[in-house]
Design a protein around this motif. Sequence first.
Motif, mmCIF file in Angstrom:
data_model
loop_
_atom_site.group_PDB
_atom_site.id
_atom_site.type_symbol
_atom_site.label_atom_id
_atom_site.label_comp_id
_atom_site.label_asym_id
_atom_site.label_seq_id
_atom_site.Cartn_x
_atom_site.Cartn_y
_atom_site.Cartn_z
ATOM 1 N N UNK A 36 -6.805 -0.304 -0.544
ATOM 2 C CA UNK A 36 -7.009 -0.598 0.850
ATOM 3 C C UNK A 36 -5.735 0.275 1.460
ATOM 4 N N UNK A 37 -6.028 0.949 2.864
ATOM 5 C CA UNK A 37 -4.782 1.736 3.541
ATOM 6 C C UNK A 37 -5.057 1.186 4.786
ATOM 7 N N UNK A 38 -4.026 0.831 5.446
ATOM 8 C CA UNK A 38 -4.411 0.585 6.848
ATOM 9 C C UNK A 38 -3.284 1.188 7.686
ATOM 10 N N UNK A 39 -3.700 1.963 8.755
ATOM 11 C CA UNK A 39 -3.137 2.864 9.717
ATOM 12 C C UNK A 39 -2.537 1.786 11.024
ATOM 13 N N UNK A 40 -1.202 1.657 10.846
ATOM 14 C CA UNK A 40 -0.652 0.847 11.713
ATOM 15 C C UNK A 40 -0.129 1.496 13.264
ATOM 16 N N UNK A 41 -0.316 2.443 13.483
ATOM 17 C CA UNK A 41 0.206 3.232 14.707
ATOM 18 C C UNK A 41 -0.475 4.359 15.041
ATOM 19 N N UNK A 42 -1.555 4.818 15.848
ATOM 20 C CA UNK A 42 -2.454 6.012 15.982
ATOM 21 C C UNK A 42 -1.413 6.978 16.366
ATOM 22 N N UNK A 43 -0.493 6.901 16.780
ATOM 23 C CA UNK A 43 0.457 8.141 17.216
ATOM 24 C C UNK A 43 1.617 8.371 16.183
ATOM 25 N N UNK A 44 1.313 7.601 14.930
ATOM 26 C CA UNK A 44 1.945 8.113 13.554
ATOM 27 C C UNK A 44 1.355 7.527 12.236
ATOM 28 N N UNK A 45 0.681 8.668 11.871
ATOM 29 C CA UNK A 45 -0.161 8.242 10.482
ATOM 30 C C UNK A 45 0.990 8.013 9.330
ATOM 31 N N UNK A 46 2.194 8.066 9.384
ATOM 32 C CA UNK A 46 2.853 7.779 8.210
ATOM 33 C C UNK A 46 3.131 6.164 8.342
ATOM 34 N N UNK A 47 2.760 5.675 9.589
ATOM 35 C CA UNK A 47 3.085 4.019 9.491
ATOM 36 C C UNK A 47 1.915 3.484 8.906
ATOM 37 N N UNK A 48 1.879 2.802 7.733
ATOM 38 C CA UNK A 48 0.835 2.437 6.886
ATOM 39 C C UNK A 48 0.899 1.312 6.131
ATOM 40 N N UNK A 49 -0.094 0.641 5.616
ATOM 41 C CA UNK A 49 0.127 -0.480 4.596
ATOM 42 C C UNK A 49 -0.770 -0.009 3.498
ATOM 43 N N UNK A 50 -0.439 -0.579 2.221
ATOM 44 C CA UNK A 50 -1.550 -0.193 1.025
ATOM 45 C C UNK A 50 -1.586 -1.569 0.534
ATOM 46 N N UNK A 51 -2.765 -1.730 -0.117
ATOM 47 C CA UNK A 51 -2.989 -3.171 -0.889
ATOM 48 C C UNK A 51 -3.814 -2.576 -2.207
ATOM 49 N N UNK A 52 -3.609 -3.499 -3.214
ATOM 50 C CA UNK A 52 -4.299 -3.364 -4.236
ATOM 51 C C UNK A 52 -4.772 -4.790 -5.007
ATOM 52 N N UNK A 53 -5.963 -4.747 -5.250
ATOM 53 C CA UNK A 53 -6.701 -6.025 -5.666
ATOM 54 C C UNK A 53 -7.530 -5.906 -6.974
ATOM 55 N N UNK A 54 -7.538 -6.562 -7.986
ATOM 56 C CA UNK A 54 -8.491 -6.849 -9.187
ATOM 57 C C UNK A 54 -8.887 -8.005 -9.105
ATOM 58 N N UNK A 55 -10.530 -7.964 -9.056
ATOM 59 C CA UNK A 55 -11.069 -9.160 -9.176
ATOM 60 C C UNK A 55 -12.246 -9.024 -10.451
ATOM 61 N N UNK A 56 -12.632 -10.281 -10.849
ATOM 62 C CA UNK A 56 -13.546 -10.226 -12.079
ATOM 63 C C UNK A 56 -14.596 -11.021 -11.757
ATOM 64 N N UNK A 57 -15.973 -10.860 -12.148
ATOM 65 C CA UNK A 57 -17.326 -11.388 -11.958
ATOM 66 C C UNK A 57 -17.441 -12.827 -12.713
ATOM 67 N N UNK A 58 -17.538 -13.897 -12.170
ATOM 68 C CA UNK A 58 -17.771 -14.957 -13.284
ATOM 69 C C UNK A 58 -18.857 -15.748 -12.472
ATOM 70 N N UNK A 59 -19.770 -16.083 -13.369
ATOM 71 C CA UNK A 59 -20.948 -16.919 -12.602
ATOM 72 C C UNK A 59 -20.631 -18.067 -11.930
#
Length: 256
Positions: A36-59
């Motif tokens: 995921x990439x979140x843009x924090x300021x519409x006037x500055x596209x370099x202001x961002x947050x990134x997130x990385x998540x791994x999930x696994x399917x379990x019944x």
Amino acid sequence: MKIPGKSFLIAALLLACILFPFQREVTAKTYYHVTLKAFLDPHDLSAVEWAWVTLVAIPKNEAYPEEAALAESYGGSLRGSVLAFVRAAAWRSEHRYTIEKRCKDRPAEMKISWNESWNDKVYAMGGLDNPNNPDELHFGFTTRPIFLQNKRWFDPMSRSYAALGPVRLEGEAAEEIRGNFILRPVNYRDALKHYNFCGKQWVEQYRSEFNHFHLHEEFYDDDNEIFNQTIGKKHIVYQVLRTSSRIHPNWKQQRM
């Protein structure tokens, strides 16, 4: 009566068992890698947050054994899967901006800033709740109890949370601490958001754009990738990959 070839047939079966032993049924795990990439300021596209998540399917019946037993007692079953937490990380860029306000009835600027930081703790979970369509999924960041890949439940709120306050340098004014600093779904090592206005300086807890962000999506046309974005109050671009590999292909890399 002696059946011709019977001894040979038995010997052949025994030899086959030795050369080709019966194997246990192996169920491959399915992993879901979210970027995921979140843009924090519409006037500055370099202001961002990134997130990385791994999930696994379990019944679901393994995550909710009591509910599964109750369903079975009525002749039913608990279908669907939980997307259990494997690991997660987040990063935010440094950013500074100003807001036009009034100080003592005169035009003034409020200066707001935060520093670059990696995550401290990140919590997320998901699920495949439609047993008739395994391509539907939901995912979100949360502080509610989450199911882990080791098939145990973990409550993030059961852990104590402490944040490092502002560091005062010699010759500089001290920053006041305002508001509560509590555990959130996404927590950074540098938890501070700095304010400077009307002769006063203070800090508050930085609140991630990913906090309590949830999505409901679906894989289409036998594809194993979802690529989409939210537009509105929050502008977040996200990718979900479904694969048998445990390795997140974009782990801590600013790409999709």
